[in-house]
Design a protein around this motif. Structure first.
Motif, short mmCIF file in Angstrom:
data_model
loop_
_atom_site.label_atom_id
_atom_site.label_comp_id
_atom_site.label_asym_id
_atom_site.label_seq_id
_atom_site.Cartn_x
_atom_site.Cartn_y
_atom_site.Cartn_z
N VAL A 1 0.86 -1.18 0.00
CA VAL A 1 0.00 0.00 0.00
C VAL A 1 0.90 1.24 0.00
N VAL A 2 0.74 2.09 -1.00
CA VAL A 2 1.54 3.30 -1.06
C VAL A 2 0.84 4.42 -0.29
N VAL A 3 1.65 5.21 0.41
CA VAL A 3 1.16 6.36 1.17
C VAL A 3 1.68 7.61 0.46
N VAL A 4 0.76 8.53 0.18
CA VAL A 4 1.08 9.70 -0.65
C VAL A 4 0.79 10.98 0.11
N MET A 5 1.72 11.93 0.03
CA MET A 5 1.47 13.29 0.50
C MET A 5 1.21 14.15 -0.74
N LYS A 6 -0.03 14.60 -0.94
CA LYS A 6 -0.42 15.30 -2.16
C LYS A 6 0.13 16.73 -2.13
N LYS A 7 1.30 16.89 -2.74
CA LYS A 7 1.89 18.22 -2.91
C LYS A 7 2.20 18.40 -4.40
N ILE A 8 1.56 19.38 -5.02
CA ILE A 8 1.71 19.61 -6.45
C ILE A 8 2.46 20.92 -6.65
N ALA B 1 -7.82 9.37 -9.41
CA ALA B 1 -7.55 8.31 -10.38
C ALA B 1 -6.16 8.42 -10.99
N THR B 2 -5.61 9.65 -11.06
CA THR B 2 -4.28 9.82 -11.64
C THR B 2 -3.21 9.19 -10.77
N THR B 3 -3.22 9.51 -9.47
CA THR B 3 -2.22 8.92 -8.58
C THR B 3 -2.45 7.42 -8.41
N GLN B 4 -3.72 7.00 -8.48
CA GLN B 4 -4.00 5.57 -8.43
C GLN B 4 -3.40 4.85 -9.63
N GLU B 5 -3.50 5.48 -10.79
CA GLU B 5 -2.96 4.87 -12.00
C GLU B 5 -1.46 4.69 -11.91
N TYR B 6 -0.77 5.68 -11.35
CA TYR B 6 0.68 5.55 -11.16
C TYR B 6 0.99 4.42 -10.19
N ALA B 7 0.19 4.30 -9.13
CA ALA B 7 0.40 3.23 -8.15
C ALA B 7 0.19 1.86 -8.78
N ILE B 8 -0.88 1.73 -9.56
CA ILE B 8 -1.16 0.46 -10.23
C ILE B 8 -0.04 0.09 -11.19
N ARG B 9 0.42 1.08 -11.95
CA ARG B 9 1.48 0.85 -12.93
C ARG B 9 2.72 0.25 -12.28
N ASN B 10 2.95 0.59 -11.02
CA ASN B 10 4.14 0.11 -10.33
C ASN B 10 3.88 -1.09 -9.43
N GLY B 11 2.65 -1.63 -9.46
CA GLY B 11 2.38 -2.89 -8.77
C GLY B 11 1.77 -2.77 -7.39
N ALA B 12 1.36 -1.57 -6.97
CA ALA B 12 0.76 -1.41 -5.65
C ALA B 12 -0.63 -2.03 -5.62
N ILE B 13 -1.06 -2.42 -4.42
CA ILE B 13 -2.41 -2.98 -4.26
C ILE B 13 -3.30 -2.06 -3.44
N GLY B 14 -2.77 -0.90 -3.07
CA GLY B 14 -3.57 0.05 -2.32
C GLY B 14 -2.90 1.41 -2.29
N GLY C 1 -10.14 1.13 -9.80
CA GLY C 1 -10.52 -0.28 -9.67
C GLY C 1 -9.34 -1.19 -9.39
N LEU C 2 -9.53 -2.49 -9.67
CA LEU C 2 -8.49 -3.48 -9.44
C LEU C 2 -7.31 -3.21 -10.35
N PRO C 3 -6.08 -3.58 -9.91
CA PRO C 3 -5.74 -4.43 -8.75
C PRO C 3 -5.71 -3.72 -7.40
N LEU C 4 -6.11 -2.44 -7.33
CA LEU C 4 -6.16 -1.80 -6.02
C LEU C 4 -7.23 -2.47 -5.15
N GLN C 5 -6.83 -2.84 -3.95
CA GLN C 5 -7.77 -3.39 -2.99
C GLN C 5 -8.36 -2.30 -2.10
N ILE C 6 -7.59 -1.24 -1.91
CA ILE C 6 -8.01 -0.17 -1.02
C ILE C 6 -7.52 1.16 -1.59
N ALA C 7 -8.39 2.16 -1.52
CA ALA C 7 -8.03 3.51 -1.93
C ALA C 7 -8.77 4.47 -1.02
N GLY C 8 -8.05 5.44 -0.51
CA GLY C 8 -8.68 6.38 0.41
C GLY C 8 -7.73 7.47 0.81
#
Length: 546
Positions: free
Chosen positions: A162-169, A185-198, A241-248
């Motif tokens: 599970v990746v933890v993100v500090m949203k600083k743009i 969805a943008t940060t989720q897409e980056y996480a999915i691309r690198n194999g994260a599940i949350g 969506g999948l493969p993310l199990q958790i997003a929040g």
């Protein structure tokens, strides 16, 4: 002799390259402001009850647009030989029962987080239940665009974590890019691309009240996504969506406590991020979470009509004109009116698109490329209908060359100049300049750049699919004495936008401006359809898909 020959061939050369001849300009006068008015009057009528997707009023609007396409002679380009494309929309609501999230911190503390105060979760659009235990990784801002200098996933393994993100743009970025990066969805897409599940994100500018309100929304009205036939997310700015199990999200205090338990300082991490340093690091702390999601599906429709091109080869490529048909339905009453008719937003845009379609069908010589009119659903729910079409077009995806979107023209005054949102990212800027010059319209940069409007309407769905796109809005130029157009639009928007006041009977409409707006959008699409060269992204542009 050579000069004479060039003179004789010039009209042919100009037309063959997609430029504008006088005959075409004269034919633009056939676009009828009375027809635009009639379309708006029908689509914004109370009997359509605000055109909410999945409701009877929206279906009436679908039937109306389909009938217009048929009467004009547009070819059906939807599914099963018809004009419609079915779009499955899913509302996902997070259930309070059994909702839990615990962090086993490095310092030995096992902390059960409080929902709505320390964390919130997005309901999962593809799973009804999740029970997860996983290690965590801090990945800074969570951006993965190395070619643009965003390298938060460099030299760190997030697979199965599970990746933890500090949203600083970075403030230095353009508003369109900033809003794109700010979408969940943008940060989720980056996480999915690198194999994260949350993914858990901390937005450092979110107030306690905003955090709690968003948490309550997830357990009350939830979120809506468009789904494909395999029950997979197609369109959502909130959940990939999948493969993310958790997003929040987690609160600022919770992220600070987590980093402190790891021997890290929240403030210093933020300062290092501001300097552009890579702060990503494996965490010893782990996460456990369980939750359930309730799904409610309903069906809506895109409407798609085609004008077939005249060139034997180029007719297999398509210029797309889009406009969203939906609005907000019935809601909270204001001054006794609870129907959100959406006369300007976006009955007027659909009306202009219908007149543009009629213009194409009346041409004796059709443009070289084919043209699709795609009237989409669920824009107000998060660009869901356009996202569905861009992901599942009814023609081969590689054949889509550009999108010209028509959304809320704001026809409340004479149209004398325009801003083409997003055109600067591609060669479409040259097309806009040419079309505007032919119609004696000024071209201005985005007048509200901080609003990031390029990534807030249906053209964004095509941009994400790698297709150059734009959205024409009003400029500021006016020849009306003692009239400040920008100030007038601002006051009008405050009183009307997304309110029952956006109706037909008592609304402000300048129908000749709608006609001019339709002429311009038609001409932009026509020029792209005529030019043998496909539109291209500006080299190195952020939105260029390689």
């Amino acid at each position: 002799m050579k000069k004479l020959l060039l003179f004789l061939l010039l009209p042919f050369f100009v037309h063959s390259q997609g430029f504008i001849n006088r005959k075409l300009l004269k034919s633009l006068n056939k676009i009828d402001s009375n027809q635009i008015r009639a379309h708006v009057e029908y689509l914004a009528d109370d009997k359509l009850k605000g055109r909410m997707p999945g409701q009877e009023g929206y279906q009436m609007a679908v039937d109306y647009v389909s009938a217009q396409f048929k009467s004009m002679g547009l070819l059906p380009a939807g599914e099963a030989g018809g004009y419609t494309q079915k779009v499955r929309l899913r509302r996902s609501i997070l259930k309070k029962e059994g909702l839990a999230l615990r962090m086993n911190l490095k310092n030995g503390e096992s902390k059960t987080l409080e929902y709505g105060a320390e964390y919130l979760l997005f309901p999962h659009p593809e799973k009804t239940s999740v029970d997860l235990s996983a290690p965590m990784v801090f990945v800074g801002a969570g951006f993965d665009r190395p070619e643009m200098g965003f390298n938060d996933y460099k030299n760190i393994d997030v697979k199965g974590k599970v990746v933890v993100v500090m949203k600083k743009i970075p403030d230095s970025l353009a508003a369109n890019v900033k809003l794109h990066l700010n979408y969940a969805a943008t940060t989720q897409e980056y996480a999915i691309r690198n194999g994260a599940i949350g993914i858990l994100t901390c937005n450092y500018i979110t107030t306690t009240a905003q955090f709690k309100a968003q948490a309550n929304t997830m357990t009350s009205t939830g979120q809506i996504a468009s789904m494909n036939e395999n029950q997979k997310v197609v369109g959502s700015i909130s959940h990939r969506g999948l493969p993310l199990q958790i997003a929040g999200s987690i609160s600022i205090k919770m992220l600070s406590d987590l980093l402190k338990a790891e021997g890290l300082n929240f403030e210093k991490i933020g300062e290092r991020m501001d300097r552009g340093e890579n702060v990503s690091i494996d965490l010893v702390s782990t996460l456990q979470s369980s939750y359930t999601t309730q799904h409610e599906d309903f069906i809506s429709y895109n409407i798609i009509g085609k004008i077939e091109g005249s060139d034997p080869e180029l007719k297999n490529e398509y210029v797309v004109h889009t406009a969203h048909l939906d609005h907000l339905g019935i809601g909270k009453a204001v001054d006794g009116d609870s129907i959100y008719n959406g006369a300007h937003d976006n009955a007027s845009g659909v009306a202009c698109a219908l007149e543009m379609a009629r213009m194409y069908t009346n041409l004796k010589k059709k443009p070289k490329r084919s043209v699709l009119f795609v009237i989409v659903t669920a824009e107000e729910m998060g660009l869901l209908g356009s996202a569905y079409f861009a992901s599942n077009p009814t023609v081969p995806k590689f054949s889509l060359v550009a999108d010209v979107n028509t959304d809320m023209p704001t026809i409340i005054a004479p149209l004398e100049s325009i801003s083409a949102l997003g055109a600067e990212h591609s060669s479409l800027s040259e097309v806009v300049a040419q079309a505007a010059k032919a119609l004696k319209l000024g071209v201005e940069p985005d007048l509200e750049p901080k609003e990031g409007r390029f990534v807030r309407s249906d053209q964004y769905s095509f941009v994400k699919a790698g297709i150059p796109a734009l959205h024409v809005k009003y400029g500021s130029k006016t020849s009306v004495p003692n009239f400040n157009l920008l100030e007038s639009v601002k006051k009008w928007r405050e009183a009307t936008y997304h309110k029952p006041a956006d109706g037909f009977a008592n609304g402000i409409f300048y129908w000749s401006a709608g006609r001019k707006y339709a002429q311009l959008n038609f001409l932009i699409g026509y020029l792209v359809a005529q030019n043998p060269e496909r539109p291209t992204w500006k080299k190195g542009d952020f939105f260029e898909v390689k």
